[in-house]
Design a protein around this motif. Structure first.
Motif, PDB file in Angstrom:
ATOM      1  N   GLY A   1      21.192  12.217  39.977  1.00 32.12           N
ATOM      2  CA  GLY A   1      21.087  10.773  39.827  1.00 32.12           C
ATOM      3  C   GLY A   1      21.430  10.323  38.422  1.00 32.12           C
ATOM      4  N   ARG A   2      20.605   9.458  37.885  1.00 34.24           N
ATOM      5  CA  ARG A   2      20.857   8.901  36.565  1.00 34.24           C
ATOM      6  C   ARG A   2      20.424   9.881  35.464  1.00 34.24           C
TER       7      ARG A   2
ATOM      8  N   SER B   1      15.467  12.398  40.751  1.00 36.13           N
ATOM      9  CA  SER B   1      16.592  13.144  41.306  1.00 36.13           C
ATOM     10  C   SER B   1      16.551  14.593  40.830  1.00 36.13           C
TER      11      SER B   1
ATOM     12  N   THR C   1      13.276  13.830  35.497  1.00 31.79           N
ATOM     13  CA  THR C   1      14.202  12.723  35.725  1.00 31.79           C
ATOM     14  C   THR C   1      13.393  11.479  36.081  1.00 31.79           C
ATOM     15  N   ARG C   2      13.765  10.347  35.475  1.00 26.71           N
ATOM     16  CA  ARG C   2      13.031   9.105  35.753  1.00 26.71           C
ATOM     17  C   ARG C   2      13.170   8.673  37.208  1.00 26.71           C
ATOM     18  N   ASP C   3      14.326   8.967  37.815  1.00 30.75           N
ATOM     19  CA  ASP C   3      14.530   8.536  39.205  1.00 30.75           C
ATOM     20  C   ASP C   3      14.162   9.624  40.214  1.00 30.75           C
TER      21      ASP C   3
END
Length: 268
Positions: A218-219, A237, A233-235
């Motif tokens: 992801g990001r 992912s 990972t903040r999202d």
């Protein structure tokens, strides 16, 4: 404590002597051997602290030292980062499940030299999306390594990694980077895994450093948990990482942490 041998560049990067490569190979080989062996223990139902206990014992049997035990208060012989953990995962009672992917990062000290390497593993069956992420991350590391030669810059290394990863519609973590090493654990330079060609310090024969790209499905944004170590990972992912310690030679990169058994990627 700084290493008194060799000269420093204007950027504070140590230029090591030809004889120093042998010390780095010895340290790198032990770290790689340990990662070769621990792979056989990675399976569903195993805890990450059991993997770490094996690594700690193996370092001791070799007559070496763990660089991470006691480092800034850290008390383990490895970092083990599972699924959406980007890096610095702390071994503990977490039980691995089928399909979990994990990075195991080991740094050993052999006769004063530091060998630092990490690679990816899978517990049980490897999910397809994780397989692609791991392959891209592995290939990105090797592309970055191919950019290592005198006259190139650290920006060339970062660009090789970033341009490849982003072309695969994945992202490069920017919050963590590679680093110089030798007779010290961390030293200049910071080795960014993104950048523009021709920027940053020039590579010179005798430089030692790690290349260790972290790639997210992801990001790229991360956050560090309350334990002050674990980065995720903040999202949420999936994330993957591979790491080699390398030295710059007259015509390229000397990889100190190659697998003696020819293993590096999870299915090998």
């Amino acid at each position: 404590m700084d290493d008194p041998r060799g000269r420093l560049t204007k950027d504070g990067i140590r230029i090591h002597e030809a004889a120093d490569f042998a010390g780095m190979h010895a340290a790198g080989r032990l770290a790689a051997e340990i990662l070769d062996e621990v792979g056989a223990l990675v399976e569903p139902g195993v805890t990450t602290e059991a993997l770490d206990a094996y690594i700690e014992q193996r370092v001791a049997v070799a007559g070496a030292k763990s660089a991470t035990i006691g480092y800034r208060g850290y008390q383990h012989a490895s970092c083990i980062s599972v699924n959406h953990v980007v890096c610095h995962g702390i071994p503990g009672p977490k039980v691995l499940k089928d399909g979990d992917i994990l990075n195991i990062d080991v740094t050993v000290i052999v006769d004063g030299w530091y060998g630092d390497t990490s690679r990816m593993y899978v517990a049980g069956a490897l999910p397809r999306k994780a397989e692609r992420l791991i392959q891209v991350t592995h290939d990105a590391l090797m592309l970055g390594t191919e950019a290592v030669r005198p006259g190139n810059t650290f920006g060339d290394i970062g660009h090789a990694i970033q341009s490849y990863v982003e072309a695969q519609r994945m992202s490069v973590v920017r919050d963590f980077c590679g680093h110089g090493l030798g007779r010290v654990f961390h030293a200049p330079p910071n080795v960014l895994h993104y950048g523009r060609p021709g920027t940053g310090p020039k590579l010179e024969e005798g430089m030692f450093f790690t290349i260790e790209p972290m790639v997210n499905l992801g990001r790229p944004e991360t956050k560090v948990l309350a334990d002050d170590w674990t980065a995720v990972t903040r999202d949420k992912s999936l994330s993957a990482q591979f790491e080699h310690s390398v030295g710059v030679t007259a015509d390229g990169a000397d990889i100190f942490t190659l697998s003696p058994a020819g293993r590096f990627w999870p299915t090998r």
